[in-house]
Design a protein around this motif. Structure first.
Motif, PDB file in Angstrom:
ATOM      1  N   ALA A 298     -32.932 -17.832  49.162  1.00  0.00           N
ATOM      2  CA  ALA A 298     -34.170 -18.277  49.827  1.00  0.00           C
ATOM      3  C   ALA A 298     -35.313 -17.750  48.977  1.00  0.00           C
ATOM      4  O   ALA A 298     -35.351 -16.557  48.671  1.00  0.00           O
ATOM      5  N   TRP A 299     -36.213 -18.636  48.566  1.00  0.00           N
ATOM      6  CA  TRP A 299     -37.279 -18.185  47.668  1.00  0.00           C
ATOM      7  C   TRP A 299     -38.584 -18.940  47.942  1.00  0.00           C
ATOM      8  O   TRP A 299     -38.552 -20.060  48.463  1.00  0.00           O
ATOM      9  N   PRO A 300     -39.715 -18.297  47.609  1.00  0.00           N
ATOM     10  CA  PRO A 300     -41.001 -18.965  47.837  1.00  0.00           C
ATOM     11  C   PRO A 300     -41.064 -20.235  46.995  1.00  0.00           C
ATOM     12  O   PRO A 300     -40.726 -20.207  45.817  1.00  0.00           O
TER      13      PRO A 300
ATOM     14  N   ALA B  19     -37.953 -13.251  46.877  1.00  0.00           N
ATOM     15  CA  ALA B  19     -36.718 -14.006  47.126  1.00  0.00           C
ATOM     16  C   ALA B  19     -35.659 -13.139  47.811  1.00  0.00           C
ATOM     17  O   ALA B  19     -35.615 -11.920  47.632  1.00  0.00           O
ATOM     18  N   LEU B  20     -34.796 -13.805  48.592  1.00  0.00           N
ATOM     19  CA  LEU B  20     -33.647 -13.144  49.221  1.00  0.00           C
ATOM     20  C   LEU B  20     -32.379 -13.855  48.773  1.00  0.00           C
ATOM     21  O   LEU B  20     -32.347 -15.091  48.674  1.00  0.00           O
TER      22      LEU B  20
ATOM     23  N   TYR C 233     -29.767  -9.518  49.902  1.00  0.00           N
ATOM     24  CA  TYR C 233     -30.374  -8.655  48.884  1.00  0.00           C
ATOM     25  C   TYR C 233     -31.771  -9.177  48.588  1.00  0.00           C
ATOM     26  O   TYR C 233     -31.984 -10.388  48.480  1.00  0.00           O
ATOM     27  N   ARG C 234     -32.687  -8.229  48.399  1.00  0.00           N
ATOM     28  CA  ARG C 234     -34.065  -8.638  48.103  1.00  0.00           C
ATOM     29  C   ARG C 234     -34.321  -8.511  46.606  1.00  0.00           C
ATOM     30  O   ARG C 234     -33.882  -7.557  45.975  1.00  0.00           O
TER      31      ARG C 234
ATOM     32  N   LEU D 289     -41.306 -14.583  53.570  1.00  0.00           N
ATOM     33  CA  LEU D 289     -40.011 -13.926  53.354  1.00  0.00           C
ATOM     34  C   LEU D 289     -40.139 -12.409  53.328  1.00  0.00           C
ATOM     35  O   LEU D 289     -39.186 -11.692  53.602  1.00  0.00           O
ATOM     36  N   ARG D 290     -41.339 -11.913  52.995  1.00  0.00           N
ATOM     37  CA  ARG D 290     -41.510 -10.455  52.915  1.00  0.00           C
ATOM     38  C   ARG D 290     -41.394  -9.810  54.295  1.00  0.00           C
ATOM     39  O   ARG D 290     -41.073  -8.635  54.427  1.00  0.00           O
ATOM     40  N   ALA D 291     -41.657 -10.607  55.348  1.00  0.00           N
ATOM     41  CA  ALA D 291     -41.647 -10.047  56.710  1.00  0.00           C
ATOM     42  C   ALA D 291     -40.248 -10.070  57.337  1.00  0.00           C
ATOM     43  O   ALA D 291     -40.062  -9.607  58.463  1.00  0.00           O
ATOM     44  N   VAL D 292     -39.267 -10.592  56.608  1.00  0.00           N
ATOM     45  CA  VAL D 292     -37.939 -10.757  57.191  1.00  0.00           C
ATOM     46  C   VAL D 292     -37.220  -9.406  57.263  1.00  0.00           C
ATOM     47  O   VAL D 292     -37.178  -8.672  56.279  1.00  0.00           O
ATOM     48  N   PRO D 293     -36.632  -9.058  58.424  1.00  0.00           N
ATOM     49  CA  PRO D 293     -35.940  -7.759  58.552  1.00  0.00           C
ATOM     50  C   PRO D 293     -34.570  -7.798  57.880  1.00  0.00           C
ATOM     51  O   PRO D 293     -34.103  -8.862  57.487  1.00  0.00           O
ATOM     52  N   PRO D 294     -33.902  -6.620  57.778  1.00  0.00           N
ATOM     53  CA  PRO D 294     -32.562  -6.604  57.173  1.00  0.00           C
ATOM     54  C   PRO D 294     -31.580  -7.448  57.980  1.00  0.00           C
ATOM     55  O   PRO D 294     -31.726  -7.605  59.195  1.00  0.00           O
TER      56      PRO D 294
END
Ligand SMILES: C[S@@+](CC[C@H](N)C(=O)[O-])C[C@H]1O[C@@H](n2cnc3c(N)ncnc32)[C@H](O)[C@@H]1O
Length: 319
Positions: free
Chosen positions: A267-269, A247-248, A240-241, A216-221
């Motif tokens: 969306a979360w790990p 998590a998003l 929102y991060r 999830l950290r690699a996901v763009p805006p």
């Protein structure tokens, strides 16, 4: 006094909302709630239901009813037709008031008018025998339109006459009278019933979540995205991060027939024994108590598909 979605079933027995039996009377578009206060005082035995799409008006009316000690009203923030179709049981309504409805004067906006033949047909199934809708308006053309639409159904007697004095004391009544506009009034009394029972259209979906794999950290805006589905549309508005983790949180707007909901999808790990490293869960959040309609399911689907397009891999979905 405010109806929350979780307090509803489809339909909802009025005793459940009011804790007592009594004639059920609906006002659509109650504005600042003045007329509901009048009804509550004049008819303490009536169970009053109000529908209003504007949150500001709902807040003002809520405060006014509390200040005036009227405890027999329940307020719903949303479309009046949603209540009539999905919440009010067959033959459950004694009376409906519509005071100074939005006229939607342009021809291409007439489809937005509340009082049209389809609504009168639906209403004929929810009104008790002899039940009535009372319309007061300053808008001559909408008034004629509503009378014609009711008459074309063959289900209502339409009687034009002087407005009840209390309908001339609402905020908009005072405003238009100050401008010396004429005021029109009619009582639409049910004389027959549509053959179609107009069953509630609302269906609740039990499951809406997904499991993915990825980072999830690699996901763009996110840029705003619109997803259409049969019967509605969902719009991914913003993401929102979580500053404390990966998590998003997605803000999603869902529009279905007469029902507009803003909801949060997270969306979360999600580490499981099978996926100890890169598991990701996606699910609807309870915040705002969204009704878990098809729109809610499509919101989770839209977020899931967006994440897939950002490189995450779908493992399992429940929608
Ligand atoms: C012109 S104002 C009249 C308010 C109030 N009845 C009065 O006389 O002062 C119309 C109101 O209807 C509300 N409204 C419009 N369409 C609606 C709908 N489909 N369901 C519920 N409320 C609606 C608007 O938000 C607005 O507050």
């Amino acid at each position: 006094m405010l109806i929350t979605p979780s307090s509803l079933t489809f339909p909802t027995p009025p005793e459940r909302l009011f804790g007592r039996p009594g004639p059920l009377v609906l006002e659509v578009g109650f504005g600042d709630g003045r007329f509901l206060v009048h009804l509550g005082r004049a008819h303490p035995d009536w169970n009053l239901l109000g529908a209003e799409v504007s949150l500001g008006s709902v807040t003002r009316a809520f405060k006014r009813l509390r200040r005036e000690g009227v405890r027999t009203a329940r307020l719903y923030k949303g479309h009046g037709r949603f209540l009539v179709r999905n919440v009010i049981p067959r033959h459950g309504l004694h009376r409906v008031y519509v005071n100074f409805p939005d006229p939607w004067p342009r021809k291409r906006h007439h489809k937005n008018r509340l009082l049209q033949a389809g609504f009168f047909r639906l209403l004929s199934t929810r009104l008790e025998d002899g039940g009535a809708l009372l319309l007061t308006t300053d808008h001559a053309e909408y008034f004629a339109f509503a009378c014609d639409e009711a008459r074309t159904t063959g289900l209502f007697d339409v009687a034009e006459g002087p407005p009840p004095p209390a309908t001339l004391q609402t905020k908009y009544a005072l405003k238009w009278q100050a401008e010396r506009r004429p005021i029109y009034h009619a009582v639409f009394t049910k004389t027959a019933e549509a053959p179609d029972p107009y069953e509630p259209t609302l269906e609740l979906c039990e499951m809406q979540h997904a499991l993915l794999e990825g980072d999830l950290r690699a996901v763009p805006p996110l840029t705003k995205e619109v997803h259409r589905f049969p019967g509605g549309v969902v719009v991914l508005l913003e993401a929102y991060r979580d500053p404390a983790g990966d998590a998003l949180l997605f803000l999603v707007l869902s529009e279905e027939e007469d029902l507009r909901q803003e909801m949060l999808v997270k969306a979360w790990p999600h580490r499981t024994p099978a996926r100890p490293e890169r598991g990701v869960a996606v699910a609807l959040q309870r915040f705002g108590e969204p009704l878990t309609t098809r729109g809610a399911r499509e919101a989770v689907r839209a977020v899931t598909e967006w994440l897939e397009r950002q490189g995450l891999r779908r493992v399992e979905t429940w929608f």
